[in-house]
Design a protein around this motif. Structure first.
Motif, short mmCIF file in Angstrom:
data_model
loop_
_atom_site.label_atom_id
_atom_site.label_comp_id
_atom_site.label_asym_id
_atom_site.label_seq_id
_atom_site.Cartn_x
_atom_site.Cartn_y
_atom_site.Cartn_z
N PHE A 67 -0.52 11.50 -4.16
CA PHE A 67 -2.59 10.71 -3.68
C PHE A 67 -2.40 9.36 -4.92
O PHE A 67 -2.88 8.25 -4.73
CB PHE A 67 -3.07 11.65 -3.96
CG PHE A 67 -4.46 10.88 -3.05
CD1 PHE A 67 -4.84 10.77 -2.30
CD2 PHE A 67 -5.54 10.52 -3.99
CE1 PHE A 67 -5.41 9.74 -1.97
CE2 PHE A 67 -6.68 10.08 -4.46
CZ PHE A 67 -7.17 9.91 -2.75
N GLY A 68 -2.47 9.66 -6.09
CA GLY A 68 -2.82 8.92 -7.52
C GLY A 68 -2.01 8.08 -8.06
O GLY A 68 -2.50 6.55 -7.75
N ARG A 69 -0.78 8.28 -7.38
CA ARG A 69 0.26 7.15 -8.14
C ARG A 69 0.04 6.53 -6.45
O ARG A 69 0.23 5.21 -6.51
CB ARG A 69 1.40 8.06 -7.78
CG ARG A 69 1.83 8.86 -9.40
CD ARG A 69 2.90 9.33 -9.41
NE ARG A 69 3.56 9.95 -8.52
CZ ARG A 69 4.06 11.60 -8.23
NH1 ARG A 69 2.58 11.95 -9.21
NH2 ARG A 69 3.76 12.26 -7.66
N GLU A 70 0.45 6.45 -5.39
CA GLU A 70 0.40 6.22 -4.33
C GLU A 70 -0.99 5.04 -4.17
O GLU A 70 -0.77 3.97 -4.38
CB GLU A 70 0.41 6.93 -2.31
CG GLU A 70 1.65 6.88 -3.17
CD GLU A 70 2.66 7.44 -1.32
OE1 GLU A 70 1.56 7.35 -0.86
OE2 GLU A 70 3.46 7.49 -1.03
N ARG A 85 -3.96 -0.35 -15.98
CA ARG A 85 -3.95 0.18 -14.79
C ARG A 85 -5.26 0.89 -14.81
O ARG A 85 -5.47 1.70 -16.13
CB ARG A 85 -2.65 0.64 -14.75
CG ARG A 85 -2.21 1.63 -13.11
CD ARG A 85 -1.05 2.76 -13.87
NE ARG A 85 -0.57 3.11 -12.80
CZ ARG A 85 -0.06 2.35 -11.41
NH1 ARG A 85 0.80 1.37 -11.17
NH2 ARG A 85 0.36 2.91 -10.11
N ARG A 86 -5.43 1.19 -13.52
CA ARG A 86 -6.64 2.00 -13.03
C ARG A 86 -6.15 3.51 -12.69
O ARG A 86 -4.85 3.68 -11.90
CB ARG A 86 -7.70 2.10 -11.54
CG ARG A 86 -8.31 0.08 -12.07
CD ARG A 86 -9.94 0.31 -11.45
NE ARG A 86 -9.84 -1.40 -11.46
CZ ARG A 86 -10.10 -2.74 -10.78
NH1 ARG A 86 -9.47 -1.87 -9.88
NH2 ARG A 86 -10.45 -3.50 -10.92
N ARG A 87 -7.36 4.29 -13.54
CA ARG A 87 -6.32 6.00 -13.54
C ARG A 87 -7.55 6.23 -12.05
O ARG A 87 -8.25 5.76 -11.65
CB ARG A 87 -6.64 6.99 -14.11
CG ARG A 87 -5.99 6.86 -15.41
CD ARG A 87 -6.52 7.48 -16.76
NE ARG A 87 -7.44 6.85 -17.64
CZ ARG A 87 -8.43 7.87 -17.93
NH1 ARG A 87 -8.50 9.67 -17.53
NH2 ARG A 87 -9.89 7.49 -18.60
N VAL A 88 -6.49 6.66 -10.99
CA VAL A 88 -7.60 6.68 -9.87
C VAL A 88 -7.95 8.49 -9.18
O VAL A 88 -7.31 10.03 -9.94
CB VAL A 88 -6.20 6.56 -8.79
CG1 VAL A 88 -6.66 7.42 -6.95
CG2 VAL A 88 -6.09 5.56 -8.51
N GLY A 89 -9.06 9.22 -8.94
CA GLY A 89 -9.10 10.43 -8.52
C GLY A 89 -9.58 10.37 -7.54
O GLY A 89 -9.04 9.40 -6.77
N TYR A 90 -9.55 12.06 -6.96
CA TYR A 90 -10.00 12.64 -5.86
C TYR A 90 -11.27 11.79 -5.64
O TYR A 90 -12.21 11.96 -6.47
CB TYR A 90 -10.14 13.38 -5.24
CG TYR A 90 -8.47 13.73 -5.40
CD1 TYR A 90 -7.91 14.01 -4.27
CD2 TYR A 90 -7.67 14.76 -5.99
CE1 TYR A 90 -6.38 14.56 -3.69
CE2 TYR A 90 -5.86 14.63 -5.22
CZ TYR A 90 -5.73 14.20 -4.71
OH TYR A 90 -4.22 14.39 -4.29
N PRO A 91 -12.20 11.86 -4.09
CA PRO A 91 -13.36 11.95 -4.03
C PRO A 91 -14.29 12.75 -4.55
O PRO A 91 -14.16 14.25 -5.23
CB PRO A 91 -14.15 11.75 -2.78
CG PRO A 91 -12.44 11.43 -2.13
CD PRO A 91 -11.25 12.01 -3.03
#
Length: 225
Positions: A67-70, A85-91
């Protein structure tokens, strides 16, 4: 219209210590700084559907999985100024609830819902502290804090089409009609999974979502009365 910069969690006083900026970023400071009365305005909080962070800083829901990578790749999550690059998290709804309170929001607009269609989305509603205790409040120090997720997940399908939305100019023509149809149809035309996500979100954070953005252009925000 008063539009702030950056985000609530970088506020010098209320941000996540020690990775915050040197300025006041919350709505109440804007009115005081400009000499304007709060009661004559409506405050719309703009919320990205999932949290992101550039550089250092703890993010309890960081998604070091598919999820984070895609999401990072397909949503073009790169810092606008630095190119990092931004790091992504779950809501993180606990974080949003705190931001709604700090900014005295009247309503919310959630963006980038199209970037996470067809994904199993889990949402954080509390935290487990390093000492093993649990809290629904957002700690100012997030080192070692673990997310506590709802037992259910959410998923929705908006349309068949390109998944890579990192270069909007290449897919806008393909998706424009689908986006406009949702905008004309209003909130009730959205997929059931997305409506359930919004309803659960609003009940938890205590503020009503009045706009759902499913595209980058004007007219691609689904309005909710």
């Amino acid at each position: 219209i008063i539009e702030p910069a950056q985000g609530s969690m970088l506020d010098v006083d209320m941000g996540t210590i020690p990775e915050q900026t040197s300025s006041h970023l919350l709505v109440p400071h804007a009115f005081a700084s400009l000499g304007l009365p709060r009661r004559e305005f409506k405050v719309f909080g703009v919320e990205k559907a999932y949290p992101t962070r550039v550089g250092k800083g703890d993010m309890p829901t960081i998604a070091e999985d598919e999820f984070g990578r895609e999401t990072a790749n397909y949503a073009g999550e790169v810092g606008a100024t630095t190119g990092r690059r931004r790091r992504v998290g779950y809501p993180d709804w606990a974080l949003i609830r705190r931001s709604v309170m700090l900014n005295d929001c009247d309503a919310l607009v959630i963006t980038r819902m199209d970037n996470i269609q067809d994904r199993d989305l889990k949402v954080c509603v509390a935290y487990k502290l390093p000492d093993g205790s649990r809290t629904s409040e957002v700690p100012l120090f997030l080192d070692g804090v673990q997310p506590v997720y709802l037992p259910r997940t959410f998923s929705w399908h908006l349309w068949d089409g390109p998944k890579d939305l990192s270069k909007p100019e290449e897919v806008d023509a393909v998706l424009r009609e689908a986006r406009e149809n949702y905008a004309r149809g209003g909130f009730n035309s959205l997929p059931q999974g997305l409506k359930e996500f919004i309803e659960a979100h609003d009940n938890f954070v205590g503020c009503r979502t009045t706009g759902v953005s499913i595209g980058p252009a004007r007219g691609e925000t689904v309005r909710r009365e």
